[in-house]
Design an enzyme around this catalytic site. Structure first.
Site, PDB file in Angstrom:
ATOM      1  N   ASP A   1       0.842  -1.394   0.082  1.00 10.50           N
ATOM      2  CA  ASP A   1      -0.230   0.068   0.010  1.00 10.50           C
ATOM      3  C   ASP A   1       0.828   1.300   0.066  1.00 10.50           C
ATOM      4  O   ASP A   1       1.869   1.436   0.931  1.00 10.50           O
ATOM      5  CB  ASP A   1      -0.775  -0.162   1.178  1.00 10.50           C
ATOM      6  CG  ASP A   1      -2.138   0.851   1.102  1.00 10.50           C
ATOM      7  OD1 ASP A   1      -2.132   1.493   0.294  1.00 10.50           O
ATOM      8  OD2 ASP A   1      -2.824   0.693   2.305  1.00 10.50           O
TER       9      ASP A   1
ATOM     10  N   ASN B   1      -0.738   7.641 -11.215  1.00 11.21           N
ATOM     11  CA  ASN B   1       0.154   7.237 -12.139  1.00 11.21           C
ATOM     12  C   ASN B   1      -0.354   6.306 -13.107  1.00 11.21           C
ATOM     13  O   ASN B   1       0.563   5.333 -13.785  1.00 11.21           O
ATOM     14  CB  ASN B   1       1.406   6.751 -11.707  1.00 11.21           C
ATOM     15  CG  ASN B   1       1.883   7.780 -10.327  1.00 11.21           C
ATOM     16  OD1 ASN B   1       1.977   7.264  -9.125  1.00 11.21           O
ATOM     17  ND2 ASN B   1       2.121   8.970 -10.719  1.00 11.21           N
TER      18      ASN B   1
ATOM     19  N   ASP C   1     -10.342   3.993  -1.164  1.00 15.10           N
ATOM     20  CA  ASP C   1     -11.187   3.062  -0.298  1.00 15.10           C
ATOM     21  C   ASP C   1     -12.457   3.249  -0.493  1.00 15.10           C
ATOM     22  O   ASP C   1     -13.323   4.200  -0.288  1.00 15.10           O
ATOM     23  CB  ASP C   1     -10.833   3.676   1.189  1.00 15.10           C
ATOM     24  CG  ASP C   1      -9.363   3.564   1.457  1.00 15.10           C
ATOM     25  OD1 ASP C   1      -8.445   3.259   0.635  1.00 15.10           O
ATOM     26  OD2 ASP C   1      -8.759   3.593   2.589  1.00 15.10           O
TER      27      ASP C   1
HETATM   28  C1  GLA Z   1      -5.196   2.344   2.753  1.00 16.16           C
HETATM   29  C2  GLA Z   1      -5.979   1.195   1.960  1.00 16.16           C
HETATM   30  C3  GLA Z   1      -7.016   0.513   2.715  1.00 16.16           C
HETATM   31  C4  GLA Z   1      -6.458  -0.255   3.977  1.00 16.16           C
HETATM   32  C5  GLA Z   1      -5.752   0.953   4.857  1.00 16.16           C
HETATM   33  C6  GLA Z   1      -5.109   0.366   5.985  1.00 16.16           C
HETATM   34  O1  GLA Z   1      -6.414   3.378   3.008  1.00 16.16           O
HETATM   35  O2  GLA Z   1      -6.190   1.865   0.630  1.00 16.16           O
HETATM   36  O3  GLA Z   1      -7.591  -0.478   1.820  1.00 16.16           O
HETATM   37  O4  GLA Z   1      -5.567  -1.113   3.796  1.00 16.16           O
HETATM   38  O5  GLA Z   1      -4.967   1.829   4.268  1.00 16.16           O
HETATM   39  O6  GLA Z   1      -4.426   1.361   6.735  1.00 16.16           O
END
Ligand code: GLA
Length: 394
Positions: free
Chosen positions: A156, A197, A216
């Site tokens: 991530d 990107n 998210d």
């Molecule tokens: C980001 C990701 C989420 C989750 C959170 C965890 O926001 O997009 O899917 O993994 O981090 O902190």
């Protein structure tokens, strides 16, 4: 850097063939793609537990998944998202925190259930929730994951966001992709980089199996319907081994109606998206379970041709989506984002399946008979009708 995924792989394979054994690292990029020939299916902790997740939660969810029908339906990965990470030991090896005191034992537990185990990290120094990241420890972390028996890594962006220029990101993620492959253990590599990107245009080329295409997900209808539209135009980047990821499932979370949950799940299947359930499975409602485990709907997602469906017609809140399947039939979604039930017609000239067809309702698992030129259905408010359309054999 813009690499069309399959061309890139073909080039690498060709080069290995020509150059003999000198390019040992190149062939495994193609091997990496074989880990996820169909979109990965499993469960992830984030959408329900967020940062409160514990070792015990993971064991209970894994146990539930192994016994409630999901495992039989194809769900295999049990993934701990953010918030498991602790400190590094004196040798620099990452450890779990006080809620994850023995990651190897947890992985063993999941494996004993016949399932696979996933973890989470970031190319930056800190994860999104502020835990230890992999910056500078990519190889050591990959080796540790392999020792534990990890089968899936979600990687991530988080604190790496402002550390690099856009064009540097492929190299940043490639470091971990290479480190994972160097372990010799098949580990699905899942990138979470938002829609930055044009990640879809290079992620498969550096060895990723799936990549998020946006921010998210939220368990709200508008969020889900909006992100479905964002998948349009990305079809050509998906295929066996490498998938666009509109994010983990919210089926069973929030206040989504059964019809909206069906739309959410059915569209993920039409889009050939990874199916990572994100609701509490201990216990899970019968309605949620029925949606998550419908074999005919899952078969659309897991079809071996690996083609991401696309919209062939849209008018206001109504749309028709088509996913060509390996046997020549088409999965067709009639989608109603509107506030009242609506009749939607799929014209066979748009579906491109011939004039005379047989139609099967995949949610009801029922044949609807023969149709000529078009198929019309009453589609519930914020819901979807999902059918499989097959040309009538002459
Ligand atoms: C980001 C990701 C989420 C989750 C959170 C965890 O926001 O997009 O899917 O993994 O981090 O902190």
């Amino acid at each position: 850097m813009q690499i069309e995924p399959m061309c890139h792989i073909r080039r690498l394979v060709h080069f290995v063939f020509v150059a003999g054994t000198t390019l040992a690292a190149s062939l495994p990029v193609a091997a990496q793609q074989k880990i996820a020939l169909t979109p990965p299916m499993g469960w992830n902790s984030w959408n329900f537990f967020h940062c409160k997740v514990t070792d015990m939660n993971i064991r209970q969810q894994a146990q539930a998944m192994a016994t409630n029908g999901m495992k039989q339906a194809g769900y295999v990965y049990v993934n701990v998202d953010d918030c498991w990470e602790g400190q590094r030991d004196a040798q620099g090896n990452i450890q779990g925190n006080e809620r994850f005191s023995d990651m190897k034992a947890l992985a063993d537990y999941v494996h004993r259930l016949g399932l696979k185990f996933g973890v989470y990290s970031t190319p930056g120094p800190k994860t999104c929730a502020g835990f230890t990241g992999s910056l500078g420890y990519e190889q050591q972390d990959a080796a540790q994951y392999a020792r534990w028996g990890v089968d899936f890594l979600k990687y991530d962006l988080c604190s790496a966001r402002n550390m690099y220029k856009g064009e540097e990101f492929p190299g940043v993620y490639k470091k971990m992709a290479d480190a994972l492959r160097a372990t010799g253990r098949p580990i699905v590599f899942s990138l979470s980089h938002g829609d930055n990107n044009r990640i879809w245009s290079w992620a498969a080329g550096i060895g990723a199996n799936m990549w998020r295409t946006g921010g998210d997900i939220q368990p709200r209808f508008n969020d889900i319907s909006h992100r479905i539209l964002l998948q349009q135009g990305l079809e050509r980047f998906a295929g066996p081994g490498h998938w666009n990821d509109p994010d983990m499932l919210e089926v069973g979370n929030g206040n989504l109606t059964a019809d909206s949950n069906r739309l959410h799940f059915g569209m993920w299947c039409l889009l050939a998206a990874p199916l990572l359930a994100g609701t509490d499975l201990t216990p899970v409602s019968r309605e949620t379970l029925e949606i998550l485990t419908n074999p005919e709907v899952i078969a659309v997602d897991q079809d071996s041709a690996g083609i991401q469906g696309r919209s062939v017609w849209q008018e206001g809140p109504l749309s028709v989506w088509v996913k060509p399947l390996a046997d020549g039939s088409k999965a067709v979604g009639l989608v109603n984002n509107g506030e009242s039930p609506n009749r939607i017609t799929a014209w066979f000239r748009d579906v491109r399946v011939g004039d005379s067809v047989e139609v099967r309702d995949l949610w009801a698992r029922r044949d609807l008979g023969r149709f000529q030129d078009s198929f019309t259905a009453e589609v519930p408010t914020r819901g979807m009708v999902l059918v499989r359309i097959k040309r009538v054999a002459l």
